[in-house]
Design an enzyme around this catalytic site. Structure first.
Site, PDB file in Angstrom:
ATOM      1  N   GLU A   1     -54.695 -41.634  -3.215  1.00 13.39           N
ATOM      2  CA  GLU A   1     -54.232 -42.920  -2.698  1.00 13.39           C
ATOM      3  C   GLU A   1     -55.386 -43.532  -1.925  1.00 13.39           C
ATOM      4  O   GLU A   1     -55.965 -42.878  -1.050  1.00 13.39           O
ATOM      5  CB  GLU A   1     -53.049 -42.751  -1.745  1.00 13.39           C
ATOM      6  CG  GLU A   1     -51.716 -42.559  -2.416  1.00 13.39           C
ATOM      7  CD  GLU A   1     -50.591 -42.398  -1.390  1.00 13.39           C
ATOM      8  OE1 GLU A   1     -50.808 -42.694  -0.191  1.00 13.39           O
ATOM      9  OE2 GLU A   1     -49.514 -41.954  -1.785  1.00 13.39           O
TER      10      GLU A   1
ATOM     11  N   ASP B   1     -48.494 -48.186   9.760  1.00  9.14           N
ATOM     12  CA  ASP B   1     -49.443 -47.085   9.924  1.00  9.14           C
ATOM     13  C   ASP B   1     -49.558 -46.645  11.372  1.00  9.14           C
ATOM     14  O   ASP B   1     -49.505 -47.446  12.290  1.00  9.14           O
ATOM     15  CB  ASP B   1     -50.831 -47.501   9.411  1.00  9.14           C
ATOM     16  CG  ASP B   1     -50.824 -47.748   7.919  1.00  9.14           C
ATOM     17  OD1 ASP B   1     -50.222 -46.928   7.205  1.00  9.14           O
ATOM     18  OD2 ASP B   1     -51.396 -48.751   7.466  1.00  9.14           O
TER      19      ASP B   1
ATOM     20  N   TYR C   1     -42.059 -42.134  -3.412  1.00  9.22           N
ATOM     21  CA  TYR C   1     -42.726 -41.606  -2.222  1.00  9.22           C
ATOM     22  C   TYR C   1     -41.671 -41.495  -1.133  1.00  9.22           C
ATOM     23  O   TYR C   1     -41.200 -42.504  -0.615  1.00  9.22           O
ATOM     24  CB  TYR C   1     -43.854 -42.568  -1.830  1.00  9.22           C
ATOM     25  CG  TYR C   1     -44.719 -42.145  -0.651  1.00  9.22           C
ATOM     26  CD1 TYR C   1     -44.337 -41.148   0.245  1.00  9.22           C
ATOM     27  CD2 TYR C   1     -45.936 -42.774  -0.412  1.00  9.22           C
ATOM     28  CE1 TYR C   1     -45.138 -40.794   1.324  1.00  9.22           C
ATOM     29  CE2 TYR C   1     -46.743 -42.430   0.663  1.00  9.22           C
ATOM     30  CZ  TYR C   1     -46.324 -41.429   1.528  1.00  9.22           C
ATOM     31  OH  TYR C   1     -47.117 -41.092   2.596  1.00  9.22           O
TER      32      TYR C   1
END
Length: 282
Positions: A54, A65, A180
């Site tokens: 990734e 994040d 995911y």
């Protein structure tokens, strides 16, 4: 349904299912700490045992994040990273590796600014296989997801502990490549996942889809990787790899001769963990 039998992502997960093991999915930020070192790191990852890579697309406002990946994005931006340079990085990597799947991960804004059609064409040409765009919900599929699928790119969706059975079908509707599963609620790298809860979550998602399920967020060690690999089709590691990179930099935040080896060593350890958790071949 879209037929993706020919993407590198599909082939890699199929091959690993036959081998009876999970994939190690390694995340690195494009251009961190600089573009040349970033390319060297990309080239080192498959040799170290990464099955899927990734590549983060640096962005100024990465709200999903945690601190490690935010800092990596800021280092990359300070070193001149752009979306165009990120695509060139992938193209340069493809110069010597035609088999390792590459997924671009990030936010919609830089893609929107680049232009969706131009971006998809350039991504395909560079050798990108799939996209994870964390701030586009299924309700916005016409923006990017459906055009990406039409261009032959996998569009990988995130499911979380709060994605219930009523919501899952919408999340999975146009997902391809893999799902995911974000094992903890919060930002990346924040805490250690509860491995037994993760196993039941993977089983729940698999009741809704035949796609591989990769689990990420909070995986730091070979033991963590092995624990998740026993139940999931893939183990995603990002913050720990970015931390290993950061720890190798000099006082000014520049690459040192130890930068690429520091990343490769951790990935080797993680790959070893994933490979100890063998399962019955498919």
């Amino acid at each position: 349904m879209h037929n993706f039998s020919s993407t590198r992502i599909d082939r890699r997960f199929k091959d690993l299912a036959v081998e009876g093991r999970a994939a190690l999915v390694a995340f690195v930020m494009a251009g961190d700490p600089d573009l040349a070192t970033s390319l060297d790191i990309l080239k080192a990852l498959p040799k170290a045992g990464a099955d899927v890579i990734e590549v983060g697309m640096p962005f100024t406002d990465p709200m999903a994040d945690g601190p490690a990946i935010q800092a990596a994005g800021l280092r990359a931006l300070a070193a001149g990273a752009t979306l165009a340079k990120t695509l060139k990085l992938v193209a340069d990597f493809r110069g010597e590796d035609q088999t390792t799947p590459i997924v671009l991960m990030g936010y919609y804004n830089p893609i929107y600014v680049y232009g969706v059609d131009a971006f998809l064409e350039a991504a395909k040409e560079s050798g990108v296989d799939g996209l994870i765009v964390v701030d586009l919900p299924p309700e916005e599929d016409s923006e990017l997801c459906l055009p990406a699928l039409a261009a032959g790119l996998n569009f990988i969706r995130l499911a979380t502990p709060t994605t219930d059975d009523a919501r899952l079908p919408a999340v999975l509707a146009n997902t391809s490549g893999f799902v995911y599963y974000v094992s903890i609620t919060g930002t990346t790298g924040a805490a250690t996942p509860n491995f037994s809860a993760t196993a039941s979550a993977v089983a729940r998602i698999k009741r809704h889809t035949g796609l591989p399920v990769a689990v990420g967020f909070g995986v730091k060690t070979a033991a963590d990787a092995a624990a998740i690999a026993a139940h999931a089709d893939g183990v995603v590691v990002g913050s720990a790899i970015v931390d290993a990179l950061r720890g190798s930099l000099d006082a000014e935040g520049r690459a040192t001769p130890g930068t690429v080896p520091a990343v490769a060593k951790l990935v080797e350890d993680l790959a070893g963990g994933v490979r100890t958790a063998a399962r019955a071949p498919a």
